[in-house]
Design a protein around this motif. Sequence first.
Motif, short mmCIF file in Angstrom:
data_model
loop_
_atom_site.label_atom_id
_atom_site.label_comp_id
_atom_site.label_asym_id
_atom_site.label_seq_id
_atom_site.Cartn_x
_atom_site.Cartn_y
_atom_site.Cartn_z
N LEU A 177 0.83 -1.20 0.00
CA LEU A 177 0.00 0.00 0.00
C LEU A 177 0.87 1.26 0.00
O LEU A 177 1.78 1.39 0.82
CB LEU A 177 -0.87 -0.02 1.25
CG LEU A 177 -2.02 0.97 1.26
CD1 LEU A 177 -3.07 0.59 0.22
CD2 LEU A 177 -2.64 1.03 2.65
N GLY A 218 9.33 -7.53 5.45
CA GLY A 218 8.01 -7.49 6.09
C GLY A 218 7.26 -6.19 5.85
O GLY A 218 6.15 -6.01 6.36
N SER A 220 4.82 -3.61 4.38
CA SER A 220 3.66 -3.75 3.51
C SER A 220 3.06 -2.41 3.13
O SER A 220 2.08 -2.34 2.42
CB SER A 220 2.60 -4.60 4.21
OG SER A 220 2.20 -3.93 5.39
N ASN A 221 3.64 -1.34 3.60
CA ASN A 221 3.11 -0.03 3.19
C ASN A 221 4.17 1.05 3.34
O ASN A 221 5.07 0.95 4.16
CB ASN A 221 1.86 0.31 4.00
CG ASN A 221 2.13 0.48 5.47
OD1 ASN A 221 2.88 1.36 5.87
ND2 ASN A 221 1.52 -0.39 6.30
C1 LIG Z 1 1.82 -0.32 7.64
O1 LIG Z 1 2.88 -1.18 8.05
C2 LIG Z 1 3.07 -1.24 9.44
C3 LIG Z 1 4.22 -2.17 9.75
O2 LIG Z 1 5.09 -2.30 8.66
C4 LIG Z 1 1.82 -1.76 10.14
O3 LIG Z 1 1.98 -1.70 11.53
C5 LIG Z 1 0.64 -0.88 9.75
O4 LIG Z 1 -0.54 -1.42 10.27
C6 LIG Z 1 0.53 -0.79 8.24
N1 LIG Z 1 -0.52 0.15 7.91
C7 LIG Z 1 -1.44 -0.14 7.03
C8 LIG Z 1 -2.46 0.92 6.78
O5 LIG Z 1 -1.49 -1.22 6.47
#
Ligand SMILES: *[C@@H]1O[C@H](CO)[C@@H](O)[C@H](O)[C@H]1NC(C)=O
Length: 594
Positions: A177, A218, A220-221
């Motif tokens: 994301l 790890g 993801s955003n």
């Molecule tokens: C973004 O990534 C972090 C850890 O890498 C995680 O804690 C968080 O929930 C994520 N936010 C979204 C909106 O996915």
Amino acid sequence: MLTRRSLHSLQLLLLLCVSAGAMKFNLFNRNHSPKEGDVRLSGSTDGSEGRVEVYHEGRWGTVCDDNWDMAEAQVVCRQLNFPGAKSVIIGRQYQQAPGPIWLDDINCNGTEKHLVKCEFKSWGETDCSHKEDVGVLCQTGSTNETINDSTHSLDHSISLSDDLGQIFDSGNGCDFLILVRSPTGNIQENGTTEMAETKICAHKTILSQFPLFNASGGISNITVDVSSSCQLLFSSFIRYIYTRKIDVTLSSAICVHWMASTFGVKQLMEDVGRLFSKVIPDDSTFHNQVSIYNYAVETGDLILKETCVQFLAWNYQNLTRSPAWNSLPVELLGALLPRSDLVAADEYFVLQSVERWITEQKGSISLEIQAELLSHIRFPMIPAEKLYELESNSSLYSSHKNMYREKMLTAFQFNILLFSKLATNPKFSKDSADYQPRIYTAEPWSAAVDPSKKRPSYDHQINTHRRYGYQYDSYYVYPTPSPYAPSVSFSTPVHSSLIFKNNMIKWQANIFKSQNECSRNGLRCESFPVAWLAPNHNPNNMLYRNRVMMMCKGTVCQVQGFKGNLAPIATNGTSCLCSDEQYTYRVVVRPEYV
Ligand SMILES: *[C@@H]1O[C@H](CO)[C@@H](O)[C@H](O)[C@H]1NC(C)=O
Ligand SMILES: *[C@@H]1O[C@H](CO)[C@@H](O)[C@H](O)[C@H]1NC(C)=O
Ligand SMILES: *[C@@H]1O[C@H](CO)[C@@H](O)[C@H](O)[C@H]1NC(C)=O
Ligand SMILES: *[C@@H]1O[C@H](CO)[C@@H](O)[C@H](O)[C@H]1NC(C)=O
Ligand SMILES: *[C@@H]1O[C@H](CO)[C@@H](O)[C@H](O)[C@H]1NC(C)=O
Ligand SMILES: *[C@@H]1O[C@H](CO)[C@@H](O)[C@H](O)[C@H]1NC(C)=O
Ligand SMILES: *[C@@H]1O[C@H](CO)[C@@H](O)[C@H](O)[C@H]1NC(C)=O
Ligand SMILES: *[C@@H]1O[C@H](CO)[C@@H](O)[C@H](O)[C@H]1NC(C)=O
Ligand SMILES: *[C@@H]1O[C@H](CO)[C@@H](O)[C@H](O)[C@H]1NC(C)=O
């Protein structure tokens, strides 16, 4: 074709794009804090159109379309210094606005200087929703010149481009994301900056080709902070990572370039840099050009940097007279001075400009660096009569006495000894740049060529005769040896050394725009326009690396060398905003010993 409109919008974008606090660089150091009643156009990447927004009580808000017509649009466009409005855009065509709706039922007579001088209900009093926000498209040029913010498709595509594009568009299986944030320009009640946010979902496997996305392990955003105009382009940029195709207009060039350099997408960065360099001629204060140079250095874009330095070398004379001169970075001056494509009246002008720059720095430049800069002055190229005045006129002579004396001695030797004699001196290096001319525009070395000044109406006459079936010999009608007299003829000494002062060579020059014109002079030309420069004889031991300069409204847009007596002029590579008839040409004779 580059247009006024695209340049104008690029300028606006330069301002918008770099005002975002999140960006580390600030191209133009211009701070625009909005004032009550200011208007702006938002939600479009083109600065001359967009959703109308008004600044009131520290917030940007929109205008409802009730009662909105061309009169109101004219007021907005003129308030933004456009010549007028082209059309009204009703309804939500640009991105959804975040702020309040400030104005409704507005009524202008069309001559007001500010939108808020028109009648309207009262601030914020409205029954509209953001779906009814108005937009305008403003006129950009004062003439009927073609208006075209041309799109350049950059395509390094692979066979799967379209499929990959669909994968991105569908978002199927995306696992990464990207939150793209940009400031709306509004300050919230608790004092923080209001941000607009867009989410883009992409695939780690694709983005992981470019490590700066951090799309590995790890994670993801990521969150990316951009300016509001870059926000609209971010998704196209990510799509490029999939497809390797993107459409760039001059107005989006800076943002795309910034994104490409931020994420290390090198090929895109270089391609856009090339395109982006088209904006270089647009600022007679030279601040923009110097900023683009700094930007190129900062982003490590060597192509853009070279384009910039080349442009500044070609326009050196005006650069030295511009407001940007005194604050020119020393690295940039150091990059300009060794160049043989520096265009200046003569070498004495170059020396004086450097002395002036050094003096202006008021001691902040060490003697070593001063000496390094001065070492690039080609003393033997300084016109001999000016060499005599140098000692008394030079502002730095006393602080660099030894260097000046040594260089002046070399210069005098060059002027009074034959080259063959010079060459016997072990300290003399034939290949030294000191003996190579730059592009000197002072008399007698240079002449303007005005193709419209060649003998008038030959074409017409000859055609007329042919039309009636006569076979006139043009020698009979016009008793000159060539039906196309050169547009200019001039004389120079065979060489710049004083020895050759009275040994003259005569030159003829012209600009040909069609094979017809070339044929009449017995030439075969491959592209047009083509410059022609021919001497009346070829002196021994001399090589002429002559040049033709193409200029548009005082800016040098192109410099080309000759092969034989011809120099094809590439008009597609230039960034200047002139029509074919507006270009002017100047030829420069540059003798060297061989
Ligand atoms: C973004 O990534 C972090 C850890 O890498 C995680 O804690 C968080 O929930 C994520 N936010 C979204 C909106 O996915
Ligand atoms: C238009 O409005 C301005 C500002 O309200 C006013 O000064 C001007 O007289 C008006 N012109 C006409 C033609 O009504
Ligand atoms: C543009 O062209 C139109 C029609 O050819 C003409 O009426 C108009 O005056 C021109 N506008 C300008 C600003 O030259
Ligand atoms: C604008 O550019 C497009 C694409 O290059 C071209 O097809 C179109 O004819 C141009 N329009 C004008 C008015 O020059
Ligand atoms: C400021 O206000 C906004 C909107 O009300 C809120 O989202 C944000 O978290 C606040 N920030 C701080 C630092 O309180
Ligand atoms: C990627 O990770 C580095 C190191 O943690 C960080 O400095 C950088 O801001 C990250 N980039 C993005 C786009 O989030
Ligand atoms: C040197 O200075 C004198 C007096 O100021 C001036 O007349 C002359 O033109 C200058 N010479 C050059 C080559 O600039
Ligand atoms: C450069 O200088 C010349 C002469 O001083 C002037 O005519 C021309 O307009 C200048 N060019 C630009 C782009 O300012
Ligand atoms: C200009 O055109 C020539 C020949 O058509 C081409 O080789 C060259 O790459 C073009 N240059 C640019 C900058 O488009």
